[in-house]
Design a protein around this motif. Sequence first.
Motif, mmCIF file in Angstrom:
data_model
loop_
_atom_site.group_PDB
_atom_site.id
_atom_site.type_symbol
_atom_site.label_atom_id
_atom_site.label_comp_id
_atom_site.label_asym_id
_atom_site.label_seq_id
_atom_site.Cartn_x
_atom_site.Cartn_y
_atom_site.Cartn_z
ATOM 1 N N GLY A 200 24.594 85.263 87.305
ATOM 2 C CA GLY A 200 23.326 84.921 87.142
ATOM 3 C C GLY A 200 22.504 86.046 87.102
ATOM 4 N N CYS A 201 22.741 87.357 87.123
ATOM 5 C CA CYS A 201 22.109 88.461 86.918
ATOM 6 C C CYS A 201 21.597 88.800 85.534
ATOM 7 C CB CYS A 201 22.864 89.707 87.615
ATOM 8 S SG CYS A 201 21.897 91.268 87.440
ATOM 9 N N THR A 202 20.621 89.010 85.239
ATOM 10 C CA THR A 202 19.961 89.073 83.775
ATOM 11 C C THR A 202 19.612 90.510 83.503
ATOM 12 O OG1 THR A 202 17.806 88.684 84.492
ATOM 13 C CG2 THR A 202 19.026 86.975 83.918
ATOM 14 N N ASP A 203 19.791 91.498 84.274
ATOM 15 C CA ASP A 203 19.705 92.931 84.253
ATOM 16 C C ASP A 203 20.877 93.794 84.040
ATOM 17 O OD1 ASP A 203 18.560 95.441 83.962
ATOM 18 O OD2 ASP A 203 17.773 95.590 86.118
ATOM 19 N N ASN A 331 26.737 76.257 92.907
ATOM 20 C CA ASN A 331 26.297 77.283 92.144
ATOM 21 C C ASN A 331 24.788 76.861 91.543
ATOM 22 O OD1 ASN A 331 28.252 79.303 91.336
ATOM 23 N ND2 ASN A 331 29.432 77.336 90.997
ATOM 24 N N ASN A 332 24.130 75.617 92.161
ATOM 25 C CA ASN A 332 22.771 75.253 91.690
ATOM 26 C C ASN A 332 22.609 75.091 90.441
ATOM 27 O OD1 ASN A 332 20.191 74.494 92.734
ATOM 28 N ND2 ASN A 332 19.365 76.488 92.235
ATOM 29 N N THR A 333 23.557 74.438 89.599
ATOM 30 C CA THR A 333 23.376 74.169 88.260
ATOM 31 C C THR A 333 22.721 72.856 88.093
ATOM 32 O OG1 THR A 333 25.712 73.029 88.302
ATOM 33 C CG2 THR A 333 25.496 75.504 87.752
ATOM 34 N N CYS A 334 22.395 72.641 86.891
ATOM 35 C CA CYS A 334 21.733 71.179 86.401
ATOM 36 C C CYS A 334 22.221 70.918 85.096
ATOM 37 C CB CYS A 334 20.242 71.555 86.253
ATOM 38 S SG CYS A 334 19.153 70.162 86.211
ATOM 39 N N PRO A 335 23.290 70.257 85.143
ATOM 40 C CA PRO A 335 23.950 69.608 83.839
ATOM 41 C C PRO A 335 23.189 68.714 83.116
ATOM 42 C CG PRO A 335 24.965 68.482 85.820
ATOM 43 C CD PRO A 335 24.026 69.772 86.307
ATOM 44 N N VAL A 336 23.217 69.059 81.838
ATOM 45 C CA VAL A 336 22.492 68.258 80.985
ATOM 46 C C VAL A 336 23.208 67.349 79.939
ATOM 47 C CG1 VAL A 336 20.796 68.202 79.144
ATOM 48 C CG2 VAL A 336 20.644 69.639 81.085
ATOM 49 N N PRO A 337 23.416 66.099 80.023
ATOM 50 C CA PRO A 337 24.261 65.346 79.193
ATOM 51 C C PRO A 337 24.135 65.272 77.770
ATOM 52 C CG PRO A 337 23.000 63.818 80.281
ATOM 53 C CD PRO A 337 22.491 65.028 80.583
ATOM 54 N N ILE A 338 25.148 64.937 76.888
ATOM 55 C CA ILE A 338 24.878 64.773 75.379
ATOM 56 C C ILE A 338 25.283 63.074 75.369
ATOM 57 C CG2 ILE A 338 25.528 65.050 73.230
ATOM 58 C CD1 ILE A 338 26.320 67.982 74.022
#
Length: 460
Positions: A200-203, A331-338
Amino acid sequence: MTGCLDDLDITMVEEGFTTKDLLETLLKEASQRGSREAFFVADLGDVVKKHLRLLKALPRVKPFYALKCNRSKEVVHLLAGLGVGFGCAKKPELALVKSAGVPVDRIICTGPCKQMSHIRYAASQGVQLMTFDNEVELGKVAKSHPSARMILSLATDESRSSGCPSVRFGATLKSCRQLLETAKDMNVEVVGVSFHIGSGCTDPQMFTQSIADARLVFEMGAELGYKMHLLDIGGGFPGAEEAKGRFEEATNVVNSALDLYFPEGCGVEIIAELGRYYVDSAFTFMINIVAKKEVPLDQPGSDDDDPGGKKSFVYHLNDGVYGSFSSVIFNNTCPVPILHKKLSPDSPLYSSSLWGPTGDGLDRIAEGMDLPELHVGDWLIFETMGAYTGPASSSLSGAQPSRIHYAMSRVAWQAVQLLQGKLLPPEEEDQECTCAPLSCGWEITDTLCVTPVFAPASIM
């Protein structure tokens, strides 16, 4: 032979046959059987592509795979056959890797809190490399595995990461000298340093700071008489295709930092321990709606700002956070369906939430999504489902893990055979050419790696 795939259940597909095509075939077969069970499709060609990309981007780094991310037997055997090492946090993981024929010098016993039985089992199997970050772990190893070769885990400051800071695990730079002195007193050999930057690190500059800190620990070790020769830079590299630019940025930063602090010829072996990078985008999940109810807009599970202005729906799926969606919790994810079924572009949208089958209040997959009205029996597709999607507790979910259908294109299979030395590259027709093309877009270069010109079996 290490990592033999010949006896595994893998569907070989021709070039151009995508994951979407395989999903449609499997759904048709399920419909004919009347089955609504959830299942995965795993494109092992995608794993091969990631491996080749890594070899090209980090030529000085030897890849290891963090088995806790995905313990699929097929993935383990594939990566073992490609020469990848393994980080094992538990006894069953170590046993799985050993069953794939992986030599002990390509296995690291990871985890900050190893059980004594795990340490003794590793010793019985001849596995010597282990990580530690505190005196208690040193004492356990000194007692149960005195011939172990230890790797000091260094904490990283991940305050800019979306995940939790790793200061919970890993030794601070200030405490490293005392730990090295304690290891010396216990007659425990320390051979290297490791750190891990979360995905999750963006740097990417976090790699520069961590590699610089590792250099300081190497110098501390040298002052105490240690001959340290191993640096583990962990993971944190994104694997999704849309994050390719971020991957390239991170690897460029790593290469520059290694050249500065651990230049080529310094006698230090560099490894990376990756999990999500290898498998996340390779797995696609198909799941079925098993229950549906309309909820008044002022009740929990609904969104007050309903775009349809009429209804809000709660859907229960036949798998949840205690099974294949465990990453929602861990992992505190938010899955988005298709949506699998085709709908009119002007279909009204309604505030919707997705839940697992248990009825437990924590078994919530996603909420606040704007979806058209769905029905029991409809299929939903979730992409990038290869990392941390194993069952958290079979007793809570009340079901067996969802079946995984493995596929690999013949092009990817050729690349694996080539890397294993079982397939010779075709003779060059033009002697002035610096690379010999392999069929369907693969080429072998003079840098001891195979480079994908395009994906062998792309995720839809």
